[in-house]
Write a protein that holds these residues in place. Sequence first.
Motif, PDB file in Angstrom:
ATOM      1  N   GLY A  12    -122.756 -30.819-137.543  1.00 27.43           N
ATOM      2  CA  GLY A  12    -121.404 -30.310-137.720  1.00 27.43           C
ATOM      3  C   GLY A  12    -121.364 -28.814-137.916  1.00 27.43           C
ATOM      4  N   MET A  13    -122.476 -28.204-138.334  1.00 26.77           N
ATOM      5  CA  MET A  13    -122.531 -26.742-138.423  1.00 26.77           C
ATOM      6  C   MET A  13    -122.503 -26.152-137.018  1.00 26.77           C
ATOM      7  SD  MET A  13    -125.420 -26.063-141.358  1.00 26.77           S
ATOM      8  CE  MET A  13    -125.156 -26.529-143.058  1.00 26.77           C
ATOM      9  N   ARG A  14    -122.061 -24.894-136.924  1.00 29.54           N
ATOM     10  CA  ARG A  14    -122.017 -24.212-135.640  1.00 29.54           C
ATOM     11  C   ARG A  14    -122.925 -22.978-135.647  1.00 29.54           C
ATOM     12  NH1 ARG A  14    -118.236 -25.642-131.909  1.00 29.54           N
ATOM     13  NH2 ARG A  14    -116.548 -27.035-132.606  1.00 29.54           N
ATOM     14  N   ILE A  19    -129.545 -18.754-129.262  1.00 29.77           N
ATOM     15  CA  ILE A  19    -130.971 -19.059-129.367  1.00 29.77           C
ATOM     16  C   ILE A  19    -131.590 -18.806-128.001  1.00 29.77           C
ATOM     17  CG2 ILE A  19    -132.712 -20.818-129.894  1.00 29.77           C
ATOM     18  CD1 ILE A  19    -131.014 -20.172-132.275  1.00 29.77           C
ATOM     19  N   TYR A  20    -132.678 -18.026-127.975  1.00 26.49           N
ATOM     20  CA  TYR A  20    -133.329 -17.682-126.715  1.00 26.49           C
ATOM     21  C   TYR A  20    -134.683 -18.369-126.600  1.00 26.49           C
ATOM     22  CZ  TYR A  20    -129.898 -13.894-126.456  1.00 26.49           C
ATOM     23  OH  TYR A  20    -128.741 -13.175-126.413  1.00 26.49           O
ATOM     24  N   ASN A  21    -135.089 -18.660-125.359  1.00 29.01           N
ATOM     25  CA  ASN A  21    -136.432 -19.184-125.157  1.00 29.01           C
ATOM     26  C   ASN A  21    -137.406 -18.037-124.958  1.00 29.01           C
ATOM     27  OD1 ASN A  21    -136.157 -18.285-122.517  1.00 29.01           O
ATOM     28  ND2 ASN A  21    -135.973 -20.318-121.625  1.00 29.01           N
ATOM     29  N   ILE A  26    -131.024 -17.889-122.457  1.00 31.97           N
ATOM     30  CA  ILE A  26    -130.270 -18.554-123.515  1.00 31.97           C
ATOM     31  C   ILE A  26    -130.598 -20.048-123.530  1.00 31.97           C
ATOM     32  CG2 ILE A  26    -127.976 -19.155-124.359  1.00 31.97           C
ATOM     33  CD1 ILE A  26    -126.969 -16.539-123.150  1.00 31.97           C
ATOM     34  N   LEU A  27    -131.056 -20.518-124.671  1.00 33.44           N
ATOM     35  CA  LEU A  27    -131.370 -21.933-124.858  1.00 33.44           C
ATOM     36  C   LEU A  27    -130.164 -22.673-125.421  1.00 33.44           C
ATOM     37  CD1 LEU A  27    -133.857 -23.837-124.593  1.00 33.44           C
ATOM     38  CD2 LEU A  27    -134.329 -23.387-126.996  1.00 33.44           C
ATOM     39  N   LEU A  28    -129.547 -22.075-126.434  1.00 34.53           N
ATOM     40  CA  LEU A  28    -128.311 -22.597-127.016  1.00 34.53           C
ATOM     41  C   LEU A  28    -127.360 -21.433-127.245  1.00 34.53           C
ATOM     42  CD1 LEU A  28    -129.527 -25.166-129.731  1.00 34.53           C
ATOM     43  CD2 LEU A  28    -128.378 -25.693-127.573  1.00 34.53           C
ATOM     44  N   SER A  29    -126.130 -21.587-126.840  1.00 33.57           N
ATOM     45  CA  SER A  29    -125.170 -20.512-126.987  1.00 33.57           C
ATOM     46  C   SER A  29    -124.567 -20.509-128.387  1.00 33.57           C
ATOM     47  CB  SER A  29    -124.057 -20.665-125.945  1.00 33.57           C
ATOM     48  OG  SER A  29    -123.206 -19.538-125.972  1.00 33.57           O
ATOM     49  N   ASP A  30    -123.967 -19.391-128.764  1.00 30.51           N
ATOM     50  CA  ASP A  30    -123.273 -19.333-130.039  1.00 30.51           C
ATOM     51  C   ASP A  30    -122.040 -20.245-129.980  1.00 30.51           C
ATOM     52  OD1 ASP A  30    -122.218 -17.669-128.128  1.00 30.51           O
ATOM     53  OD2 ASP A  30    -121.540 -16.151-129.523  1.00 30.51           O
ATOM     54  N   GLU A  31    -121.622 -20.669-131.140  1.00 30.11           N
ATOM     55  CA  GLU A  31    -120.493 -21.591-131.317  1.00 30.11           C
ATOM     56  C   GLU A  31    -120.818 -23.029-130.919  1.00 30.11           C
ATOM     57  OE1 GLU A  31    -117.776 -20.944-133.046  1.00 30.11           O
ATOM     58  OE2 GLU A  31    -118.684 -18.982-133.329  1.00 30.11           O
ATOM     59  N   VAL A  32    -122.072 -23.306-130.551  1.00 28.86           N
ATOM     60  CA  VAL A  32    -122.470 -24.692-130.274  1.00 28.86           C
ATOM     61  C   VAL A  32    -122.486 -25.476-131.584  1.00 28.86           C
ATOM     62  CG1 VAL A  32    -124.429 -26.164-129.637  1.00 28.86           C
ATOM     63  CG2 VAL A  32    -123.781 -24.245-128.180  1.00 28.86           C
ATOM     64  N   GLU A  33    -121.882 -26.654-131.568  1.00 29.27           N
ATOM     65  CA  GLU A  33    -121.894 -27.515-132.746  1.00 29.27           C
ATOM     66  C   GLU A  33    -123.223 -28.264-132.797  1.00 29.27           C
ATOM     67  OE1 GLU A  33    -119.489 -31.325-134.648  1.00 29.27           O
ATOM     68  OE2 GLU A  33    -118.479 -29.999-133.212  1.00 29.27           O
ATOM     69  N   LEU A  34    -123.883 -28.177-133.922  1.00 26.90           N
ATOM     70  CA  LEU A  34    -125.201 -28.789-134.063  1.00 26.90           C
ATOM     71  C   LEU A  34    -125.095 -30.292-134.317  1.00 26.90           C
ATOM     72  CD1 LEU A  34    -126.978 -26.071-136.234  1.00 26.90           C
ATOM     73  CD2 LEU A  34    -127.286 -26.505-133.786  1.00 26.90           C
ATOM     74  N   THR A  35    -125.958 -31.016-133.652  1.00 23.05           N
ATOM     75  CA  THR A  35    -126.088 -32.456-133.871  1.00 23.05           C
ATOM     76  C   THR A  35    -127.467 -32.711-134.457  1.00 23.05           C
ATOM     77  OG1 THR A  35    -127.032 -32.810-131.672  1.00 23.05           O
ATOM     78  CG2 THR A  35    -124.619 -32.924-131.879  1.00 23.05           C
ATOM     79  N   ALA A  36    -127.710 -33.907-134.900  1.00 18.95           N
ATOM     80  CA  ALA A  36    -129.020 -34.256-135.465  1.00 18.95           C
ATOM     81  C   ALA A  36    -130.122 -34.031-134.430  1.00 18.95           C
ATOM     82  CB  ALA A  36    -129.015 -35.708-135.943  1.00 18.95           C
ATOM     83  N   SER A  37    -129.847 -34.378-133.170  1.00 24.77           N
ATOM     84  CA  SER A  37    -130.863 -34.216-132.123  1.00 24.77           C
ATOM     85  C   SER A  37    -131.123 -32.741-131.824  1.00 24.77           C
ATOM     86  CB  SER A  37    -130.436 -34.955-130.847  1.00 24.77           C
ATOM     87  OG  SER A  37    -129.214 -34.431-130.348  1.00 24.77           O
ATOM     88  N   GLY A  46    -140.313 -24.772-133.002  1.00 28.86           N
ATOM     89  CA  GLY A  46    -140.933 -23.836-133.934  1.00 28.86           C
ATOM     90  C   GLY A  46    -139.992 -22.788-134.471  1.00 28.86           C
ATOM     91  N   ILE A  47    -138.689 -23.015-134.322  1.00 34.59           N
ATOM     92  CA  ILE A  47    -137.702 -22.071-134.858  1.00 34.59           C
ATOM     93  C   ILE A  47    -137.444 -22.419-136.318  1.00 34.59           C
ATOM     94  CG2 ILE A  47    -135.309 -21.288-134.690  1.00 34.59           C
ATOM     95  CD1 ILE A  47    -135.474 -21.729-131.697  1.00 34.59           C
ATOM     96  N   ASP A  48    -137.633 -21.466-137.192  1.00 31.48           N
ATOM     97  CA  ASP A  48    -137.521 -21.721-138.628  1.00 31.48           C
ATOM     98  C   ASP A  48    -136.169 -21.338-139.213  1.00 31.48           C
ATOM     99  OD1 ASP A  48    -140.271 -22.635-138.990  1.00 31.48           O
ATOM    100  OD2 ASP A  48    -140.818 -20.570-138.545  1.00 31.48           O
ATOM    101  N   PHE A  49    -135.513 -20.330-138.627  1.00 29.83           N
ATOM    102  CA  PHE A  49    -134.235 -19.835-139.143  1.00 29.83           C
ATOM    103  C   PHE A  49    -133.246 -19.645-137.997  1.00 29.83           C
ATOM    104  CE2 PHE A  49    -137.231 -18.689-142.376  1.00 29.83           C
ATOM    105  CZ  PHE A  49    -136.536 -18.764-143.571  1.00 29.83           C
ATOM    106  N   VAL A  50    -131.974 -19.875-138.276  1.00 28.87           N
ATOM    107  CA  VAL A  50    -130.912 -19.587-137.302  1.00 28.87           C
ATOM    108  C   VAL A  50    -129.716 -19.005-138.054  1.00 28.87           C
ATOM    109  CG1 VAL A  50    -131.582 -21.387-135.661  1.00 28.87           C
ATOM    110  CG2 VAL A  50    -129.942 -21.919-137.477  1.00 28.87           C
ATOM    111  N   TYR A  51    -128.860 -18.310-137.321  1.00 26.48           N
ATOM    112  CA  TYR A  51    -127.609 -17.825-137.881  1.00 26.48           C
ATOM    113  C   TYR A  51    -126.530 -18.863-137.619  1.00 26.48           C
ATOM    114  CZ  TYR A  51    -129.669 -13.199-138.482  1.00 26.48           C
ATOM    115  OH  TYR A  51    -130.460 -12.144-138.886  1.00 26.48           O
TER     116      TYR A  51
END
Length: 368
Positions: A12-14, A19-21, A26-37, A46-51
Amino acid sequence: MRLLPVKSLQPGMRLAKKIYNEEGLILLSDEVELTASLIKRLSSLGIDFVYISDPRTADIQIPALISEETERMAMQELQSSFLKISSHSLKGLVYPYLGKTFLNVVETIMKDLGSREDVMIMLGNIHSTDQTLFRHSLNVCIYTLMLGKAFGYSHQELTVLGLGAILHDIGKTKIDPSILHKPERLSSVEFEVMKQHAEIGYKLLKDEPGIPLQAAHCAYQHHERIDGSGYPRGLKGNDIHDYAQWISIADSYDAMTSQRVYNQALLPHQAVEILYAGCGTLYEKQKLEIFRDHVAIYPLGMTVVLNTGEIGVVSKIHPFAPQRPVVRVLHCPNRGELQEPYEIDLLKQLNIVITSINESASPQLEQV
């Protein structure tokens, strides 16, 4: 926006930042709603932190050091030139386009940096997957130019410094890809092969038209250390060119704060602490002090804990006192989560200090 560890993310977080590979795509764009998957996928990469977005920190924006257009152009030139060199034999070839190509890249980066006042070294790769040679070369160039500018170098000196920085690892184009891209730590034998990139880089650059010899020596000397413990020649002190010494600091910092398949990225304050452990032995004290004063050791959006028990995020950085930022308090020991946060300027309230980074914070964010 605020910076959160992936282990604290909730469906539910956005995302607030792309996120870049490893190729800069661009792997994931900004404003993408995060799901469990998606959260699981970020962790597996291996990404430890995100905004992420948070209504209480919506006004906190992370400034780019250079424009997207400049970054894209530089990455394309690095990739094109380095791949071309890697496909040719080391002997008997010259690359007359290198000087003209990267002079233009460096000049464009300098123009971008010169248009901003009080620019600080920010986290460049915390939200990227495993870093490539191209990304690392660009970051080291940007950081080194910022340090050289702070030191007071002239435009001409900065140009040479920037060329040396962006091409400092060009020798790696001639290292066996199975070693260069090995997904775990190198053996002692493999590391000896990897160390050859410094001398190879010098040989690639020293006779190239448009490449100053000083820039070639940056490739040769960026792993030398002032106590003689570096490689490939074990140079000491003033025998190491000043430009190479600046690059060695930027190179080490970027390596420590970037994602690796086999190694978790460090946060800026951790990397600075490790660099300072080598003050006077590995790195010159004056150069480290300038670096310290121009790196955001507590990046914008980072969650911090104060000695008062309050928890908040860094909302502003003072250019000449980055270790004493403004903190927007989101959680109070007595009041819990705050819907109406308040700010504490650590530069004015000297009795309040940051005691830790709250990496496990799981804030109550507005679900969207």
